[in-house]
Design a protein around this motif. Structure first.
Motif, short mmCIF file in Angstrom:
data_model
loop_
_atom_site.label_atom_id
_atom_site.label_comp_id
_atom_site.label_asym_id
_atom_site.label_seq_id
_atom_site.Cartn_x
_atom_site.Cartn_y
_atom_site.Cartn_z
N THR A 1 0.90 3.75 9.70
CA THR A 1 -0.55 3.77 9.56
C THR A 1 -1.15 2.59 10.30
N MET A 2 -2.28 2.83 10.95
CA MET A 2 -3.01 1.75 11.64
C MET A 2 -4.22 1.31 10.83
N ASP A 3 -4.26 1.68 9.56
CA ASP A 3 -5.33 1.28 8.66
C ASP A 3 -5.28 -0.23 8.46
N SER A 4 -6.33 -0.92 8.85
CA SER A 4 -6.35 -2.39 8.78
C SER A 4 -6.36 -2.92 7.35
N THR A 5 -6.67 -2.05 6.38
CA THR A 5 -6.68 -2.49 4.99
C THR A 5 -5.33 -2.29 4.31
N ALA A 6 -4.42 -1.55 4.96
CA ALA A 6 -3.09 -1.32 4.39
C ALA A 6 -2.27 -2.60 4.49
N THR A 7 -1.47 -2.86 3.47
CA THR A 7 -0.76 -4.15 3.41
C THR A 7 0.65 -4.00 2.87
N VAL A 8 1.50 -4.93 3.25
CA VAL A 8 2.84 -5.04 2.68
C VAL A 8 2.86 -6.13 1.61
N LEU A 9 2.23 -7.25 1.90
CA LEU A 9 2.33 -8.43 1.03
C LEU A 9 1.10 -8.68 0.15
N GLY A 10 -0.06 -8.15 0.51
CA GLY A 10 -1.26 -8.46 -0.24
C GLY A 10 -1.85 -9.79 0.17
N LYS A 11 -3.16 -9.99 -0.01
CA LYS A 11 -3.87 -11.17 0.48
C LYS A 11 -3.30 -12.48 -0.06
N THR A 12 -3.05 -12.52 -1.37
CA THR A 12 -2.59 -13.77 -1.98
C THR A 12 -1.23 -14.19 -1.45
N GLN A 13 -0.32 -13.23 -1.36
CA GLN A 13 1.02 -13.56 -0.88
C GLN A 13 1.00 -13.90 0.61
N TRP A 14 0.17 -13.25 1.39
CA TRP A 14 0.05 -13.59 2.80
C TRP A 14 -0.39 -15.05 2.97
N LYS A 15 -1.38 -15.45 2.19
CA LYS A 15 -1.87 -16.83 2.28
C LYS A 15 -0.80 -17.82 1.86
N TRP A 16 -0.08 -17.46 0.81
CA TRP A 16 1.02 -18.30 0.34
C TRP A 16 2.09 -18.45 1.42
N LEU A 17 2.46 -17.34 2.07
CA LEU A 17 3.48 -17.38 3.12
C LEU A 17 3.03 -18.25 4.28
N SER B 1 0.83 -1.20 0.00
CA SER B 1 0.00 0.00 0.00
C SER B 1 0.87 1.26 0.00
N GLU B 2 0.26 2.35 -0.39
CA GLU B 2 0.99 3.61 -0.49
C GLU B 2 1.45 4.07 0.90
N LEU B 3 2.67 4.59 0.95
CA LEU B 3 3.23 5.09 2.20
C LEU B 3 2.64 6.46 2.53
N ILE B 4 2.59 6.78 3.81
CA ILE B 4 2.05 8.06 4.26
C ILE B 4 3.20 8.98 4.65
N LYS B 5 3.32 10.09 3.97
CA LYS B 5 4.39 11.04 4.29
C LYS B 5 4.15 11.68 5.64
N ASP B 6 5.24 11.91 6.37
CA ASP B 6 5.16 12.52 7.69
C ASP B 6 5.41 14.02 7.55
N GLU B 7 4.36 14.80 7.69
CA GLU B 7 4.46 16.25 7.52
C GLU B 7 4.81 16.95 8.84
N ASP B 8 4.80 16.19 9.94
CA ASP B 8 4.96 16.81 11.26
C ASP B 8 6.34 16.63 11.87
N SER B 9 7.20 15.87 11.24
CA SER B 9 8.53 15.66 11.80
C SER B 9 9.55 15.57 10.66
N LYS B 10 10.79 15.31 11.00
CA LYS B 10 11.84 15.22 10.01
C LYS B 10 11.89 13.83 9.36
N LYS B 11 11.05 12.92 9.84
CA LYS B 11 11.02 11.59 9.26
C LYS B 11 10.28 11.63 7.92
#
Length: 344
Positions: free
Chosen positions: A188-204, A173-183
């Motif tokens: 994100t705590m969005d439960s729909t945000a993903t690193v691997l996606g549903k198919t790859q998670w199941k495969w893993l 999922s798209e990364l969220i830019k930090d406008e409030d710090s130097k980072k």
């Protein structure tokens, strides 16, 4: 005539054994107990790489690309293909490739766009170029799946080693830019945000649950445990980190180790996980041809030892019988820049 039949029998048996070995994936004919893994990331073919001869001297059973094999950053498929081809002309790498199995994953710069994820417009085309470079056959199932993830199993006399290669780009999922710090980015705590996606998670999950290997190495192009620095990391998706840790603990898979790259620094991170009888190690090896030489420090609550900001590669010596792993951050001419030992 008797001698003839004896000779014929031996030849038949030899032929049968040879055919059987050819059907077994990754069999290593080695009398020792060790399985040696070499890996690294962040590599430019046009820059000097002093390590290929050192890596070959380690006699690794496999070389794992941890991503950023090349720096293409392009949506031009032919340009991408040309830049990959340049890596194959590097004499030291060509020699390694001729003698050692090569596997691995991509990261953003060989994917095609800095910090890119699922939104990248030519990710499907880029995947085929990557698979071409890795020598994946045209009839492989990996040619039809979305994402470059794969698993590889190797057998030695004392047991098995599985290497699970993740794709942290194709579905991320798209990364969220930090406008409030130097980072650069914020979690994100969005439960729909993903690193691997549903198919790859199941495969893993299936790869871990069904593994009978004595060690299970997971290659993630980006760091899993170090998540405070604000650059790319699984830490930008805390729920995904929690999901991965729970999956590892619940799977019962033995000797799980995380490998990562991306950062232009090398370090060891380690944490205890509920339900896991040993600490989870994330071994980051990054900076084959260029590194973060001006590094001045960053937080990592899981760090063990010090950050290595010199160019380096990683070596993992696995003792299957004693269930021990030796992790080494390596410099030129066999110099050990830092090491960590862990029992499993």
């Amino acid at each position: 005539m008797k001698h003839f039949y004896i000779l014929l029998t031996v030849l038949v048996l030899f032929s049968a054994c040879k055919k059987k070995a050819e059907k077994t994936v990754g069999v290593v004919d080695r009398p020792t107990l060790d399985f040696v893994v070499a890996f690294g990331s962040c590599n430019m073919s046009q820059e000097p790489n002093p390590f290929w001869d050192d890596i070959l001297a380690e006699k690794p059973d496999v070389w794992i690309w941890g991503g950023d094999i090349v720096y293409a950053d392009t949506d031009d498929v032919e340009r991408l293909r040309t830049i990959y081809a340049m890596q194959d002309t590097v004499a030291g790498y060509a020699k390694l490739k001729n003698e050692v199995p090569i596997i691995g994953t991509w990261d953003d710069h060989d994917f095609g766009v800095n910090d890119g994820g699922s939104e990248f417009s030519i990710k499907a085309e880029s995947q085929q170029v990557f698979l071409d470079f890795m020598g994946v056959p045209e009839d492989s199932e990996r040619r039809d799946q979305k994402g470059v993830y794969a698993s590889h199993q190797y057998e030695v006399p004392k047991g098995k080693v599985k290497i699970i290669v993740l794709d942290t780009r194709y579905f991320r999922s798209e990364l969220i830019k930090d406008e409030d710090s130097k980072k650069r980015y914020r979690p994100t705590m969005d439960s729909t945000a993903t690193v691997l996606g549903k198919t790859q998670w199941k495969w893993l999950e299936n790869e871990l649950n069904g593994s009978d290997a004595d060690f299970n190495l997971i290659m993630s192009s980006i760091q899993v445990l170090s998540g405070e620095h604000g650059f790319e990391t699984w830490g930008n998706f805390p729920l995904e980190v929690e999901k991965l840790e729970n999956m590892i603990a619940e799977s019962g898979a033995k000797g799980v180790i995380i490998l990562s790259g991306d950062r232009h620094i090398s370090e060891f991170s380690k944490t205890d996980i509920d339900g896991l009888s040993y600490p989870l190690v994330d071994f980051t090896s990054s900076g084959l041809t260029h590194s973060y030489s001006s590094f001045s420090g960053e937080p990592n609550q899981y760090r063990v030892g010090e950050v290595v900001s010199d160019k380096s590669y990683g070596i993992i010596n696995l003792n299957i019988e004693e269930k021990k792993a030796e992790f080494k951050i390596m410099g030129d001419n066999g110099a050990v820049l830092q090491e960590l030992k862990q029992s499993y």
